[in-house]
Each structure stands twice: as structure tokens, then as C-alpha cells.
Design a protein around this motif. Structure first.
Motif, short mmCIF file in Angstrom:
data_model
loop_
_atom_site.label_atom_id
_atom_site.label_comp_id
_atom_site.label_asym_id
_atom_site.label_seq_id
_atom_site.Cartn_x
_atom_site.Cartn_y
_atom_site.Cartn_z
N LYS A 31 0.83 -1.20 0.00
CA LYS A 31 0.00 0.00 0.00
C LYS A 31 0.87 1.26 0.00
O LYS A 31 0.56 2.25 -0.67
N ILE A 32 1.96 1.21 0.76
CA ILE A 32 2.87 2.35 0.79
C ILE A 32 3.48 2.57 -0.59
O ILE A 32 3.55 3.71 -1.09
N MET A 33 3.90 1.50 -1.25
CA MET A 33 4.50 1.64 -2.58
C MET A 33 3.49 2.19 -3.58
O MET A 33 3.86 2.98 -4.47
N ASN A 34 2.23 1.81 -3.46
CA ASN A 34 1.21 2.36 -4.35
C ASN A 34 1.07 3.86 -4.17
O ASN A 34 0.86 4.60 -5.15
N ILE A 35 1.17 4.33 -2.93
CA ILE A 35 1.11 5.77 -2.68
C ILE A 35 2.35 6.46 -3.23
O ILE A 35 2.26 7.53 -3.85
N VAL A 36 3.51 5.86 -3.04
CA VAL A 36 4.77 6.45 -3.52
C VAL A 36 4.70 6.72 -5.02
O VAL A 36 5.19 7.75 -5.51
N HIS A 37 4.08 5.83 -5.76
CA HIS A 37 4.04 5.96 -7.21
C HIS A 37 3.13 7.09 -7.68
O HIS A 37 3.09 7.40 -8.88
N LYS A 38 2.42 7.75 -6.75
CA LYS A 38 1.60 8.90 -7.12
C LYS A 38 2.39 10.21 -7.06
O LYS A 38 1.84 11.28 -7.34
N TYR A 39 3.66 10.13 -6.71
CA TYR A 39 4.46 11.34 -6.53
C TYR A 39 4.47 12.22 -7.79
O TYR A 39 4.34 13.44 -7.70
N GLU A 40 4.63 11.61 -8.95
CA GLU A 40 4.69 12.40 -10.19
C GLU A 40 3.42 13.23 -10.36
O GLU A 40 3.48 14.40 -10.75
N ASP A 41 2.27 12.64 -10.07
CA ASP A 41 1.01 13.38 -10.19
C ASP A 41 0.95 14.54 -9.21
O ASP A 41 0.50 15.63 -9.55
N TYR A 42 1.41 14.32 -7.99
CA TYR A 42 1.34 15.36 -6.96
C TYR A 42 2.27 16.53 -7.29
O TYR A 42 1.88 17.69 -7.19
N ILE A 43 3.51 16.22 -7.65
CA ILE A 43 4.49 17.28 -7.87
C ILE A 43 4.22 18.03 -9.18
O ILE A 43 4.62 19.19 -9.34
N SER A 44 3.51 17.40 -10.10
CA SER A 44 3.23 18.02 -11.40
C SER A 44 1.88 18.73 -11.43
O SER A 44 1.55 19.38 -12.44
N ASP A 45 1.11 18.64 -10.37
CA ASP A 45 -0.26 19.15 -10.35
C ASP A 45 -0.31 20.67 -10.41
O ASP A 45 0.23 21.36 -9.53
#
Length: 330
Positions: A158-172
């Protein structure tokens, strides 16, 4: 005159997740363009000097060198990277961050063409691809290994699934957007003390300057410099302090923050992005806690990078995971 010099090394080995030339250029832009423009805006609005956002003054900025005034000679210093910040320092840093973001809103409103051409085009600087995925996966898995067996088994994926959202967050840039510092942590904020108490802060190191969601900066500061006890007692108050400071500051320039984002919308956006704090603790904060005698070599293949972290990181990381379990993100 005492000066501080940063010089780019053009023959350095390429770092596969960002361009050295690009991040150097971003910092030069901050000191060459942003600093004088922000100062002009505040002078024009009659902001008292002790209430202004401040940056270190540049002596010279080129594509190869940045020469700044050495503010250490004026009594500024930085706190140790592994320390938990004090409530007073956090308040000062959050207020200064709000002023920085506020001036971005003001500049975009007052000089839209200039802002669009010079700053709004600054996307986040990271190169997302195979090397990035290898790097994030490698360091995050090392962090997850620090969890107790039962939590690692239950929450690791579950933690790794959240980590992979980083690109979306930083690019938003779809929601509330301003210029962002990108690396707003305690050791990138110089501080002055009197009788052992901090009373003034000065942000530095604008290498990750980009246009994005300012809430990321706020969450980044909180989750790089606090422990569980601090967050439990102060996080909500700091969130509210940020919004109120931002609202009051931009009102000096005729900008109504509630027309940009209401307090309710801000609270919801903060909540939706809070797991950004978990992401950075998986793969970025470990570098802040690297052992003094084992500095990571970021020019080696990042998918294989290995370094020792101080035992305090394990404690900090487990607390962060416990928080996100309690808050319902995991």
C-alpha cells in the motif's frame, strides 16, 4: 565584503533523474529575477520591512556561477538536518513560506504576461522514467524494511502504491497553484537567534523552484522536520497559520485569497495531498538522515544506491507510517 559562491561543474557525471544545468539555472533565476521583483512589489505596496518576504541578495548570477552575500556574517545559521524543529521556528518558517507563495499570486495577478513567460512555464524538474522508478523503488523498499514485520507485511504494498503517485502530486497545476520552493526544509532555511531563541528566518536553495501546488511545500516542511508528537500537537495549527498568513499578506496587494481558494477548499486540498508527506519519507527523507560517514553518491546508478541512515530515521519513519495508518490513508 564576505561572499558565498556557487559554481556549476559542467563535466560532472549526469544525474539521471534531473539535469544539473537545469536546477542551477532555476536557482540563478530566483536570485536574478525573482528576488528584485518580489522586493519591488513589497515596496510599492508599502509593506513594512519587518513584514516582508526576504531573500539573500545576489552579487552576480550567470549560467556558471551564483555569488551571494554571506549572511552568516550577519548572524544567520542553519539548524541540523536531523533535528525536530521547534514550534517557534516552524511558525516563522510557515509564515515566510506563505509570503513567498503570496507574492507569486500577486505577481501573477499584477504582471500576468511577465509571470507566464518567465515563471509559469517552470514545470517540476525531475525526469520521470526508468531511472526514476528504479531510484524511488530502491530507496522506498529500504525504508519499508525498517517497519516491524507485521506492518511491513500488511502495509508495504500500500505504501509503494502511494509512492508511485508522486509524479502526479508534484506536477499538479490543476488546483491551487503558485511558484513553489520545492525543497523547503529546516536546513534550507537560515535563522537568526537572540538569547537562544529564533526570531527571523531566510529561505535559501531555490534549485527546485517550479510552478505547482503550494500545499506540497507546506506538507514537505512539516514531514521533513517534525516527529509524531510535534505533528499531533502543532500540525493543524500550522496549517491554519499558513492560510491566515497568506490571506492577510495578499490583502495588502488588493488580492482576496477567498476568491482564489476558500478556507474550506484549502482544508480539503490539504487533506487530499497529505500523503505527499508519506511519499517523501519513503525516498527523500532517508538522504537527510544519511550517516555522517556514508554520504550517498547520487552519480552512481540510483537503482543500486545504498547508504546507511542514522537510527533516528527508523524511528521517524515508523512514526510517519503509524500516523498515516491512524489517519486512514493506509
Amino acid at each position: 565584503m564576505s561572499l558565498f559562491v556557487k559554481q556549476i561543474i559542467h563535466n560532472a557525471e549526469r544525474i539521471s533523474i534531473y539535469s544539473v544545468e537545469d536546477i542551477f539555472a532555476r536557482e540563478a533565476l530566483a536570485y536574478r529575477e525573482l528576488c528584485p521583483v518580489f522586493e519591488d512589489l513589497q515596496i510599492e505596496a508599502g509593506i513594512p520591512e519587518n513584514e516582508r518576504f526576504k531573500m539573500v541578495k545576489k552579487q552576480e548570477c550567470t549560467k556558471d556561477v551564483i555569488i551571494l552575500k554571506n549572511v552568516c556574517k550577519k548572524g544567520y545559521k542553519t539548524y541540523y538536518r536531523m533535528d525536530v524543529v521547534s514550534p517557534k521556528f516552524a511558525e516563522l518558517a510557515i509564515k515566510e513560506l506563505a509570503r513567498f507563495h503570496g507574492l507569486s499570486l500577486v505577481l501573477e495577478k499584477q504582471r500576468p504576461k511577465y509571470f507566464d513567460e518567465v515563471f509559469k512555464c517552470l514545470k517540476q524538474p525531475f525526469i520521470f522514467g526508468e531511472a526514476w522508478n528504479d531510484f524511488v523503488g530502491n530507496v522506498s523498499k529500504s525504508s519499508i524494511k525498517l517497519l516491524d514485520d507485521d506492518k511491513r507485511e500488511k502495509y508495504g504494498d500500500k505504501i509503494m502504491n502511494i509512492v508511485h503517485k508522486y509524479e502526479d502530486y508534484i506536477s499538479d497545476t490543476k488546483h491551487f497553484s503558485t511558484l513553489c520552493h520545492g525543497d523547503y526544509k529546516n536546513c534550507n532555511i537560515m535563522v537568526k537567534e537572540k538569547n537562544g531563541a529564533c526570531f527571523e528566518v531566510l529561505p535559501i536553495d531555490f534549485q527546485i523552484l517550479h510552478y505547482g501546488c503550494p500545499i506540497n511545500d507546506l506538507i514537505y516542511f512539516i514531514f521533513t522536520g517534525t516527529d509524531q508528537a510535534f505533528r499531533k500537537e502543532h500540525m493543524e495549527n500550522l496549517k491554519d497559520l499558513y492560510y491566515e498568513t497568506l490571506k492577510n499578506f495578499v490583502s495588502n496587494f488588493g488580492v482576496r485569497l477567498t476568491e482564489v481558494i476558500s478556507k474550506g477548499e484549502f482544508d480539503e486540498l490539504f487533506k487530499s495531498k497529505l500523503d505527499f508527506g508519506l511519499m517523501i519519507n519513503c525516498f527523500y527523507v532517508p538522504f537527510m538522515f544519511s550517516a555522517e560517514n556514508d554520504v550517498p553518491d547520487v552519480t552512481e546508478p540510483l537503482g543500486d544506491i545504498s547508504f546507511k541512515t542514522d537510527e533516528r530515521f527508523g524511528i521517524r519513519f515508523r512514526e510517519v507510517v503509524d500516523d498515516f495508518i491512524e489517519w486512514g490513508y493506509l
